[in-house]
Design an enzyme around this catalytic site. Structure first.
Site, PDB file in Angstrom:
ATOM      1  N   GLU A   1     -18.137 -53.630  18.330  1.00 57.64           N
ATOM      2  CA  GLU A   1     -17.099 -54.192  17.469  1.00 57.64           C
ATOM      3  C   GLU A   1     -15.804 -54.063  18.257  1.00 57.64           C
ATOM      4  OE1 GLU A   1     -14.133 -54.512  15.461  1.00 57.64           O
ATOM      5  OE2 GLU A   1     -14.708 -52.912  14.072  1.00 57.64           O
TER       6      GLU A   1
ATOM      7  N   LYS B   1     -19.095 -39.608  19.482  1.00 57.31           N
ATOM      8  CA  LYS B   1     -17.877 -39.206  20.202  1.00 57.31           C
ATOM      9  C   LYS B   1     -16.667 -39.798  19.496  1.00 57.31           C
ATOM     10  CE  LYS B   1     -15.419 -40.764  23.622  1.00 57.31           C
ATOM     11  NZ  LYS B   1     -14.085 -40.376  23.144  1.00 57.31           N
TER      12      LYS B   1
ATOM     13  N   GLU C   1      -4.062 -59.053  22.564  1.00 54.19           N
ATOM     14  CA  GLU C   1      -3.992 -58.155  21.418  1.00 54.19           C
ATOM     15  C   GLU C   1      -2.829 -57.171  21.625  1.00 54.19           C
ATOM     16  OE1 GLU C   1      -7.525 -55.764  20.946  1.00 54.19           O
ATOM     17  OE2 GLU C   1      -7.505 -56.082  18.787  1.00 54.19           O
TER      18      GLU C   1
ATOM     19  N   SER D   1     -11.820 -51.405  22.413  1.00 56.44           N
ATOM     20  CA  SER D   1     -11.283 -52.602  23.063  1.00 56.44           C
ATOM     21  C   SER D   1     -12.397 -53.409  23.738  1.00 56.44           C
ATOM     22  CB  SER D   1     -10.243 -52.189  24.105  1.00 56.44           C
ATOM     23  OG  SER D   1     -10.870 -51.396  25.088  1.00 56.44           O
TER      24      SER D   1
ATOM     25  N   CYS E   1      -8.088 -54.131  14.482  1.00 55.37           N
ATOM     26  CA  CYS E   1      -8.720 -55.100  15.382  1.00 55.37           C
ATOM     27  C   CYS E   1      -8.726 -56.483  14.758  1.00 55.37           C
ATOM     28  CB  CYS E   1     -10.132 -54.649  15.739  1.00 55.37           C
ATOM     29  SG  CYS E   1     -11.043 -54.108  14.300  1.00 55.37           S
TER      30      CYS E   1
ATOM     31  N   PRO F   1     -13.079 -45.417  17.611  1.00 59.83           N
ATOM     32  CA  PRO F   1     -11.670 -45.492  18.019  1.00 59.83           C
ATOM     33  C   PRO F   1     -10.767 -44.646  17.122  1.00 59.83           C
ATOM     34  CG  PRO F   1     -12.186 -47.355  16.646  1.00 59.83           C
ATOM     35  CD  PRO F   1     -13.412 -46.489  16.644  1.00 59.83           C
TER      36      PRO F   1
HETATM   37  P1  ADP Z   1      -8.016 -47.937  23.154  1.00 58.60           P
HETATM   38  O1  ADP Z   1      -7.612 -48.631  24.418  1.00 58.60           O
HETATM   39  O2  ADP Z   1      -7.482 -48.560  21.949  1.00 58.60           O
HETATM   40  O3  ADP Z   1      -7.857 -46.447  23.163  1.00 58.60           O
HETATM   41  P2  ADP Z   1     -10.763 -47.848  23.909  1.00 58.60           P
HETATM   42  O4  ADP Z   1     -11.699 -48.972  23.812  1.00 58.60           O
HETATM   43  O5  ADP Z   1     -10.356 -47.410  25.266  1.00 58.60           O
HETATM   44  O6  ADP Z   1      -9.559 -48.231  23.000  1.00 58.60           O
HETATM   45  O7  ADP Z   1     -11.341 -46.568  23.156  1.00 58.60           O
HETATM   46  C1  ADP Z   1     -12.258 -46.609  22.097  1.00 58.60           C
HETATM   47  C2  ADP Z   1     -13.254 -45.495  22.290  1.00 58.60           C
HETATM   48  O8  ADP Z   1     -13.928 -45.715  23.525  1.00 58.60           O
HETATM   49  C3  ADP Z   1     -12.643 -44.094  22.394  1.00 58.60           C
HETATM   50  O9  ADP Z   1     -13.512 -43.163  21.763  1.00 58.60           O
HETATM   51  C4  ADP Z   1     -12.616 -43.861  23.888  1.00 58.60           C
HETATM   52  O10 ADP Z   1     -12.631 -42.493  24.259  1.00 58.60           O
HETATM   53  C5  ADP Z   1     -13.899 -44.545  24.314  1.00 58.60           C
HETATM   54  N1  ADP Z   1     -13.937 -44.927  25.746  1.00 58.60           N
HETATM   55  C6  ADP Z   1     -12.906 -45.242  26.553  1.00 58.60           C
HETATM   56  N2  ADP Z   1     -13.337 -45.497  27.811  1.00 58.60           N
HETATM   57  C7  ADP Z   1     -14.688 -45.327  27.810  1.00 58.60           C
HETATM   58  C8  ADP Z   1     -15.719 -45.429  28.799  1.00 58.60           C
HETATM   59  N3  ADP Z   1     -15.451 -45.728  30.061  1.00 58.60           N
HETATM   60  N4  ADP Z   1     -16.989 -45.185  28.415  1.00 58.60           N
HETATM   61  C9  ADP Z   1     -17.286 -44.880  27.132  1.00 58.60           C
HETATM   62  N5  ADP Z   1     -16.355 -44.760  26.165  1.00 58.60           N
HETATM   63  C10 ADP Z   1     -15.073 -44.975  26.477  1.00 58.60           C
END
Ligand code: ADP
Length: 533
Positions: free
Chosen positions: A300, A224, A431, A278, A334, A199
């Site tokens: 996490e 990533k 949250e 999230s 978090c 994140p």
């Molecule tokens: P936030 O809502 O706080 O941005 P996310 O959980 O969406 O938190 O993002 C945390 C990570 O998960 C980031 O690297 C984001 O790009 C990635 N992410 C978001 N959507 C997906 C998905 N559908 N599949 C895999 N990774 C994802």
């Protein structure tokens, strides 16, 4: 106490960031608390160059297959810092193939653990040397106070890599007596290719929590980064190459969740997945892993952590710690102590102190010395926080201070305190991930335990008391992966972290963090050759 240590550190470190343009000492006098409703001054200009914006695949910085880029923004202004290569499934395929080759054909898992440890230590030394550049990038991309990044977070990242470098050559299996007729060895082996998704709230710290144990155990990695904060990981990737990490061992993909993140989660050749983010996205990632190759997943996720101030507490100290537990990192943690439960006997006194601390919190350009709170990460989070504040007011909570945007540019939010918060209000259940403290009143321990545990989350909890019996009762009764007693946000590399309930699966950090990256293999050999041989 973490809060005290942190504030001491911050007050001692008048900014000496060499990577800023402008007369910093003059500008530091511009730091102001939010109660002076002045507009944010002209932002300081970081003079560090953004040299690394491509993907790292097989030891080389390369463009994305599509040639596409996306902008990464400065949360102080919303302006573009740089355009970064946008990875998608084709790039994930290339990165996984490189990681696969580096694992299957070596040299990484075939090197001695001692050699792997040396590379991790060399990386830690290089990162320490480049601490201030990396901290500058982190603040620029994320908006967190520079002093926090430079004095606390990057040094913690260094410590993480040294801690796991120490483990690399101490990972060994077991022998078990079994049935007395067989020699049974239990080998602990790396999984193979680890996919990691991180994140934006602690970009390099989350990188360290994932990368350090995975490498120490001999895995190779495709990581990533979050689309909001791609820069620091790319910078340190270069340091990894300089430290001698072989090509393909660590691959970094910048890009978006539903594209690059989903491709990594559902990849058939990724052996293990680790995700921080999230709860909603955690569920998606788990499904993608299950629907593809059933790769094991460490998660996490979110939290709505209680911070419990008991009747016997020193009110002033309790208010300071509760303030730190919530407002640290713009409330974007978090594990933030986002439900402040205060015993009814000291509630009014506590509220006054909590309010005064929020009013006096120093908000402004995170590059300026003495700043405690910078902007939120992006417009989406900024608007979400303001929406929750409106919801709090509409549902009948008392807005004691704050509640609005701070200044007129960027994503700054006033430090906000609500009192009279009830358990069923959305601000007490969901949250918010922002600088919004919700204060709730409780009567006795039974009452507060029940209410603190009435949540789908279970990441962390805080307890403030001088009574050992009360501390023991609460630490056993609270259903959370971490309980901090008379402290908060203590994150040593050796302390495991993770969630109960919908806050996650598995543990990171410490010795438990190794288990996520090790397979267990039983090897069984007869003690005597069977007669038929
Ligand atoms: P936030 O809502 O706080 O941005 P996310 O959980 O969406 O938190 O993002 C945390 C990570 O998960 C980031 O690297 C984001 O790009 C990635 N992410 C978001 N959507 C997906 C998905 N559908 N599949 C895999 N990774 C994802």
């Amino acid at each position: 106490m973490a809060a005290r240590r942190l504030s001491l550190l911050l007050s001692r470190t008048a900014s000496s960031n060499p990577f800023l343009r402008g007369n910093n000492s003059r500008l530091t006098r511009g730091a102001f608390s939010y109660s002076t409703s002045a507009a944010i001054e002209e932002p300081l200009t970081p003079s560090v160059k953004v040299d690394y914006t491509q993907l790292l695949i097989n030891g080389k910085f390369v463009d994305s297959a599509s040639g596409k880029t996306f902008p990464t923004l400065d949360p102080r202004t919303g302006n573009v810092i740089a355009h970064v290569a946008e990875g998608d499934s084709e790039d994930v395929d290339r990165a996984v193939a490189a990681a696969r080759k580096a694992f299957d054909e070596g040299p990484w898992p075939k090197m001695t653990a001692y050699e792997r440890s040396r590379i991790l230590l060399r990386f830690a030394d290089l990162l320490e040397k480049h601490n201030d550049e990396v901290a500058t990038l982190e603040t620029w991309d994320n908006g967190k106070p520079y002093e926090q990044a430079a004095k606390i977070e990057i040094p913690m990242v260094v410590r993480f890599f040294r801690y796991y470098a120490g483990w690399a050559d101490k990972i060994h299996g077991l022998t078990v007596p079994a049935d007395g007729e067989h020699h049974v060895q239990i080998l602990h082996e790396p999984f193979g290719v680890a996919g990691q998704i991180i994140p934006w709230n602690f970009p390099l710290l989350m990188f360290a929590w994932k990368v350090a144990p995975a490498l120490a155990c001999g895995n190779t990695i495709v990581l990533k980064t979050a689309e909001q904060t791609p820069l620091s990981a790319l910078y340190v990737a270069k340091l990894f190459l300089e430290a001698g990490l072989p090509p393909g061992v660590l691959n970094i993909i910048s890009g978006f969740g539903p594209t690059a993140g989903a491709a990594l989660s559902s990849h058939m050749d990724v052996d293990k997945l680790a995700f921080t983010g999230s709860t909603e996205t955690g569920k998606i990632v788990l499904q993608l892993a299950a629907k593809s190759n059933l790769k094991p997943v460490t998660l996490e996720l979110g939290g709505k952590s209680p911070f419990i101030v008991c009747e016997d507490a020193d009110v002033e100290k309790a208010a300071e710690l509760a303030h730190f537990a919530l407002f640290f990192n713009q409330g974007q943690c978090c594990c933030a102590g986002s439900r402040t439960f205060v015993h009814e006997r000291i509630y009014d006194q506590f509220l006054e102190k909590a309010k005064a601390l929020a009013v006096n919190r120093v908000v402004g350009d995170p590059f300026k010395a003495g700043i405690q709170q910078g902007p939120q990460i992006d417009t989406e989070q900024f608007e979400k926080i303001l929406r929750y504040i409106r919801l709090g007011v509409d549902s009948g909570a008392t807005l004691e201070t704050g509640g609005e945007r701070f200044g007129s540019t960027g994503y700054y939010v006033q430090p906000t305190v609500f009192s009279n918060v009830q358990d069923d209000m959305l601000i007490a259940k969901e949250e918010i991930f922002g600088p919004v403290q919700s204060i709730l009143k409780f009567k006795d321990l039974g009452d507060v335990v029940r209410r603190a545990n009435t949540t789908r989350y279970g990441l962390a909890a805080g307890v403030f008391t001088q009574n050992i019996d009360t501390a023991n009762t609460l630490t056993r009764a609270l259903r959370a992966g971490t309980v901090w007693v008379n402290c908060f946000d203590v994150f040593d590399a050796a302390i495991p972290f993770g969630g109960y309930k919908m806050s996650g699966q598995g543990r990171e950090k410490g010795i438990y963090g190794l288990n996520s990256y090790l397979q267990v293999k039983a090897v069984v050999t007869p003690l005597k050759n069977p007669a038929w041989i």
